[in-house]
Design a protein around this motif. Sequence first.
Motif, PDB file in Angstrom:
ATOM      1  N   ALA A 124       0.831  -1.207   0.000  1.00 34.97           N
ATOM      2  CA  ALA A 124       0.000   0.000   0.000  1.00 34.97           C
ATOM      3  C   ALA A 124       0.863   1.253   0.000  1.00 34.97           C
ATOM      4  CB  ALA A 124      -0.931  -0.011   1.205  1.00 34.97           C
ATOM      5  N   LYS A 125       1.931   1.229   0.775  1.00 32.08           N
ATOM      6  CA  LYS A 125       2.821   2.396   0.859  1.00 32.08           C
ATOM      7  C   LYS A 125       3.513   2.661  -0.468  1.00 32.08           C
ATOM      8  CE  LYS A 125       6.740   4.282   3.454  1.00 32.08           C
ATOM      9  NZ  LYS A 125       7.701   4.051   4.587  1.00 32.08           N
ATOM     10  N   GLY A 126       3.982   1.580  -1.120  1.00 31.71           N
ATOM     11  CA  GLY A 126       4.737   1.747  -2.361  1.00 31.71           C
ATOM     12  C   GLY A 126       3.887   1.713  -3.615  1.00 31.71           C
ATOM     13  N   GLY A 127       2.585   1.382  -3.469  1.00 31.49           N
ATOM     14  CA  GLY A 127       1.748   1.226  -4.656  1.00 31.49           C
ATOM     15  C   GLY A 127       2.214   0.065  -5.516  1.00 31.49           C
ATOM     16  N   THR A 128       2.598  -1.040  -4.857  1.00 30.79           N
ATOM     17  CA  THR A 128       3.251  -2.152  -5.538  1.00 30.79           C
ATOM     18  C   THR A 128       2.526  -3.464  -5.272  1.00 30.79           C
ATOM     19  OG1 THR A 128       4.725  -2.326  -3.613  1.00 30.79           O
ATOM     20  CG2 THR A 128       5.546  -1.120  -5.543  1.00 30.79           C
ATOM     21  N   SER A 129       2.941  -4.503  -6.014  1.00 30.23           N
ATOM     22  CA  SER A 129       2.368  -5.835  -5.828  1.00 30.23           C
ATOM     23  C   SER A 129       3.475  -6.875  -5.789  1.00 30.23           C
ATOM     24  CB  SER A 129       1.363  -6.155  -6.934  1.00 30.23           C
ATOM     25  OG  SER A 129       1.977  -6.059  -8.206  1.00 30.23           O
ATOM     26  N   ILE A 130       3.139  -8.051  -5.242  1.00 32.36           N
ATOM     27  CA  ILE A 130       4.073  -9.169  -5.155  1.00 32.36           C
ATOM     28  C   ILE A 130       3.359 -10.432  -5.595  1.00 32.36           C
ATOM     29  CG2 ILE A 130       3.547  -9.498  -2.680  1.00 32.36           C
ATOM     30  CD1 ILE A 130       6.470 -10.501  -2.376  1.00 32.36           C
ATOM     31  N   TYR A 131       4.090 -11.301  -6.292  1.00 26.63           N
ATOM     32  CA  TYR A 131       3.480 -12.497  -6.885  1.00 26.63           C
ATOM     33  C   TYR A 131       4.466 -13.650  -6.817  1.00 26.63           C
ATOM     34  CZ  TYR A 131       1.665 -15.469 -10.737  1.00 26.63           C
ATOM     35  OH  TYR A 131       1.201 -16.507 -11.510  1.00 26.63           O
ATOM     36  N   SER A 132       4.011 -14.807  -6.302  1.00 26.97           N
ATOM     37  CA  SER A 132       4.806 -16.034  -6.281  1.00 26.97           C
ATOM     38  C   SER A 132       4.456 -16.899  -7.479  1.00 26.97           C
ATOM     39  CB  SER A 132       4.524 -16.844  -5.010  1.00 26.97           C
ATOM     40  OG  SER A 132       5.159 -16.330  -3.876  1.00 26.97           O
ATOM     41  N   THR A 133       5.470 -17.357  -8.202  1.00 29.03           N
ATOM     42  CA  THR A 133       5.221 -18.286  -9.303  1.00 29.03           C
ATOM     43  C   THR A 133       6.499 -19.042  -9.632  1.00 29.03           C
ATOM     44  OG1 THR A 133       4.167 -18.545 -11.464  1.00 29.03           O
ATOM     45  CG2 THR A 133       5.743 -16.718 -11.233  1.00 29.03           C
TER      46      THR A 133
END
Length: 346
Positions: A124-133
């Motif tokens: 939320a702070k960075g306006g970012t996302s994370i994804y495991s694959t």
Amino acid sequence: MPEGKTWRVIQWATGNVGSRALRTVIEHPRMELVGLWVSSPEKVGKDAGALCGLPETGIKATNSAEELIALDADCVLYMRQGTDYDELCALLASGKNVVTTRGDFHYPPMMDPVNRARIEEACAKGGTSIYSTGSSPGFSTEALAIPLLSLQRRHGLLTIDEYADVSSRNSPDMLFRIMGFAAPMAPFDQRRAEHLKGDFGSSLSQIAAAIDLPADEIEAVGELSATKSDIEIAAGKVPAGTVGAMRTTITCKHKGQPVLRFRANWYVTTDVEDDWNLRESGWRITTEGDTPVKVDIYFPVSDEDYAAYTPGLTAHRPVNAVPAVCAAEPGIRTTVDLPQIVPIFS
């Protein structure tokens, strides 16, 4: 995809898979390598190209997380051993999206609540996302399962069999000491099954929740089978009567009924005591329901090329996912809520 966009990427770690990802980013027509993190002091200061068999790039490896966090980058390919939540939170909060081969983020509801809250706050702070694959879990348990399930209106059981013939690997320590091949037959070490249960259970649970058959129980069972005769593999001798194959089954159940199942079949020979229908390396996905299907996937490469081939199975999908993850809404993203991962070739 945004026309003409180039994604600025940091590669985090250069192990077997990380080195392949690094090479792929350097060669990618729409990606620019801007940073490289390494764990080994011996690699610090070396050019990224030299660490993956390519010409020099001008990007030098560092083990300073702070230095890379300060860089301007769109995404980090996070492929280190172990998950450092302080490190990840700092990266995400700094405005960098993350695609990782770490299995911690396949299904957020199964994460440790404290760690999940920290990651979501950083996103939320960075306006970012994370994804495991990756390939498994990831491609085989999610991306491949979804279209097969889309053919059905009545679901029975989806089974993913993974076959891995490790007889050509010249890694005695890995095969004999760590994995336990050629060891005397004994009860399966349940700790190994529980280890696989973490990543594969969460990956399958993501799909179970998506098809509205949420897993209320995840079962992990391990089995061993003895080789029928003395054999010689690349790593050494496997005497008759010792461990020649091992199978771990992770099953997601809904109201007591199995709905999704993953079986890891690892072996040094198919000539074992139990009839497990072992076949050459790859995957077999079987659906049971009103439109049952069976899909067999093989790896059409020679034994001598196999070791160089396999890192790409895990490394390439995360690289291809970078544009979609960068464009996604902030937060912990999953295969279910992301668009289909489409590679860019020019």
